[in-house]
Design an enzyme around this catalytic site. Structure first.
Site, PDB file in Angstrom:
ATOM      1  N   GLU A 300       0.826  -1.217   0.000  1.00  0.00           N
ATOM      2  CA  GLU A 300       0.000   0.000   0.000  1.00  0.00           C
ATOM      3  C   GLU A 300       0.863   1.271   0.000  1.00  0.00           C
ATOM      4  OE1 GLU A 300      -2.322  -0.256   3.580  1.00  0.00           O
ATOM      5  OE2 GLU A 300      -3.420  -2.028   2.921  1.00  0.00           O
ATOM      6  N   PRO A 301       1.758   1.415  -0.959  1.00  0.00           N
ATOM      7  CA  PRO A 301       2.587   2.621  -0.955  1.00  0.00           C
ATOM      8  C   PRO A 301       1.780   3.842  -1.369  1.00  0.00           C
ATOM      9  CG  PRO A 301       2.965   1.418  -2.977  1.00  0.00           C
ATOM     10  CD  PRO A 301       2.017   0.579  -2.155  1.00  0.00           C
ATOM     11  N   GLY A 302       2.082   4.969  -0.779  1.00  0.00           N
ATOM     12  CA  GLY A 302       1.464   6.229  -1.184  1.00  0.00           C
ATOM     13  C   GLY A 302       2.563   7.221  -1.510  1.00  0.00           C
ATOM     14  N   ARG A 303       3.225   7.677  -0.442  1.00  0.00           N
ATOM     15  CA  ARG A 303       4.265   8.695  -0.558  1.00  0.00           C
ATOM     16  C   ARG A 303       5.381   8.305  -1.522  1.00  0.00           C
ATOM     17  NH1 ARG A 303       5.387  11.911   3.961  1.00  0.00           N
ATOM     18  NH2 ARG A 303       4.518  10.219   5.211  1.00  0.00           N
ATOM     19  N   CYS A 371      -2.861  33.940   8.872  1.00  0.00           N
ATOM     20  CA  CYS A 371      -2.655  34.625  10.163  1.00  0.00           C
ATOM     21  C   CYS A 371      -2.264  33.647  11.256  1.00  0.00           C
ATOM     22  CB  CYS A 371      -3.917  35.366  10.540  1.00  0.00           C
ATOM     23  SG  CYS A 371      -4.442  36.423   9.208  1.00  0.00           S
ATOM     24  N   GLU A 372      -1.163  32.957  11.087  1.00  0.00           N
ATOM     25  CA  GLU A 372      -0.629  32.058  12.118  1.00  0.00           C
ATOM     26  C   GLU A 372       0.881  32.034  11.983  1.00  0.00           C
ATOM     27  OE1 GLU A 372      -2.149  28.497  13.376  1.00  0.00           O
ATOM     28  OE2 GLU A 372      -4.128  28.731  12.476  1.00  0.00           O
ATOM     29  N   TYR A 400       0.381  13.808   0.163  1.00  0.00           N
ATOM     30  CA  TYR A 400      -0.077  14.520   1.367  1.00  0.00           C
ATOM     31  C   TYR A 400       0.113  16.034   1.221  1.00  0.00           C
ATOM     32  CZ  TYR A 400       0.293   9.736   2.945  1.00  0.00           C
ATOM     33  OH  TYR A 400       0.166   8.377   3.030  1.00  0.00           O
TER      34      TYR A 400
END
Ligand code: LLP
Length: 441
Positions: A300-303, A371-372, A400
């Site tokens: 299940e690779p994603g990245r 604004c953070e 992601y």
């Protein structure tokens, strides 16, 4: 050339600098960062910024590397949709013949929209599947449910019985293996919410096998994400292999081992081997413990498939100095790419256009308009001098990135384009403020 530039050299084929030639004698006038064969500066002019840009060539190539590394065993690569769920990306992946790992009814729907036949290669993971989501997955005829608790087992059994179907299941076991990664994305220890303890799993398998609407078919595991050392994968697999043998001795038919995802990428580390060798190492770590078990391996690779294949393109709005501190205020923000703010993650930032002879650099914070104080892409980073209006590419943002984007500060999310050689396809148009207001009453 700066560090990013030199690192990009020889990194085929997603993002690389191409020389810009000028004048009668085609003298070099600097270089421009390209995705495949298309200059990022052209994409920014055509589609505006912030903009997610993906290389189809890189995605296909990375899938090929995975397929090649596991070619000697029965396996299915199930791309983890949570990493990047754009329909255009999923369509490209489906064309390579891969399966998909989904964690919600929404992700399942995306896969079905792209290719209904892909359902038979879908695995459904997640600690909080609802009965509704289970029904949709049962109707679609997915390959495997990765069940994460006893209660879930009962809900699935009932959902399947109502539909007069059988749910093929694996239990996601928690191998209690430590993996070096950010604490928010480490999952394989017993204090995490994921899976059932290996020790308790045999009892659950016995219970499941007594239920007519369930068919025990596999063991599944996932120890975390962005893990660049293959040892923990191998440790987890040793424990899974032992469990498979025990379960078979108990009389269960175990056809599948789902090894989850988690292989990390080189956001910053310079010591990772090239991708082909790296995935070969990973394959070896998984396959050695499984030798002789004759299971169908699910991955299940994603990245590792999408991460380096995408970048977030942004333009410098303002330069600003507060005392000794220098800031580049760019037009992308934490709502577009959350990873630096959420995990203090490092992303390489490359200047898109280089003029010959411009090699001066400065230490800057690259920040967004939100604004953070946590809205930053880099802090105290040495970057080549940039001016207002210059383009920057935030690299390794294919996984992601857009998947975690939000509308915080009522900011429409970026457009996404897929580049394939010389051709460019908009796979998501830029959101408008009207889009954001549409669902509010
Ligand atoms: N399978 C399961 C069951 C998972 O939970 C995950 C990721 C994957 C596969 C895919 O893992 P990958 O190959 O992409 O590492 N938002 C975080 C990452 C969260 C990962 C969650 N689970 C980040 O930006 O680093």
């Amino acid at each position: 050339m700066n560090r990013a530039a030199s690192r990009l050299q020889g990194r085929p084929p997603a993002f690389s600098y191409h020389d810009r030639k000028k004048g009668l004698f085609r003298r070099s006038a600097g270089s421009v960062l390209h995705c495949d064969d298309v200059a990022l500066s052209r994409l920014a002019e055509r589609f505006g910024t912030p903009l997610y840009v993906y290389s189809a060539t890189a995605i296909r190539e990375r899938m090929r590397v995975f397929e090649h590394a596991f070619r000697k065993v029965n396996h299915t690569v199930c791309f983890s949709v949570k990493a990047n769920s754009n329909l255009g990306i999923l369509r490209l992946l489906a064309q390579t013949g891969c399966g998909f790992d989904v964690v919600s009814g929404g992700e399942l729907e995306r896969v079905l929209r792209v290719d209904r036949r892909a359902a038979k290669q879908v695995v459904f993971s997640g600690v909080g599947k609802t009965a509704e989501e289970m029904k949709a997955a049962l109707k679609a005829g997915i390959l495997l449910f990765n069940v994460e608790s006893e209660s879930e087992l009962w809900v699935l059994a009932e959902s399947a019985a109502r539909l007069k179907r059988t749910a093929r299941i694996a239990l996601r076991v928690n191998p209690d293996v430590t993996a070096e990664t950010h604490p928010y994305i480490s999952t394989g220890l017993h204090q995490h919410k994921f899976g059932v303890p290996i020790a308790a799993s045999r009892r659950l398998y016995a219970q499941a096998s007594g239920i007519r609407s369930l068919s025990v078919a596999g063991v599944s595991v996932h120890i975390g994400s962005q893990i660049t050392d293959v040892k923990p994968f191998s440790e987890a697999m040793v424990r899974v292999a032992e469990l498979v043998q025990r379960l078979r001795a108990d009389g269960h038919q175990i056809d599948f081992v789902d090894a989850g995802g988690g292989l990390g990428i080189a956001y910053k580390e310079r010591n990772l081997p090239d991708f082909e060798d790296y995935v070969a190492e990973y394959a070896d770590a998984l396959l050695r413990p499984l030798r002789g078990l004759k299971v169908h391996l699910l991955l299940e690779p994603g990245r590792s498939i999408l991460g380096p294949a995408g970048a977030l393109l942004t333009r410098v709005l303002y330069k600003k100095t507060n005392g000794a501190k220098k800031f580049l205020v760019v037009d992308a923000a934490m709502n577009d790419l959350l990873r630096p703010s959420l995990y203090n993650a490092y992303h390489e930032i490359a200047k898109v256009e280089w003029k010959e002879g411009s090699s001066v650099s400065a230490t800057v914070d690259v920040v967004g308009p939100i604004c953070e104080t946590g809205d930053f892409f880099a802090r105290g980073r040495e970057l080549p001098i940039s001016d207002e209006g210059d383009l920057l590419a935030i690299l390794d943002a294919g996984a992601y990135g857009m998947a975690l984007a939000s509308n915080y500060n009522t900011r429409p999310r970026p457009a996404e384009v897929l580049v394939d050689g010389k051709s460019v396809t908009v796979i998501r148009r830029r959101e408008t403020i009207a889009d954001l207001l549409r669902s509010e009453l």
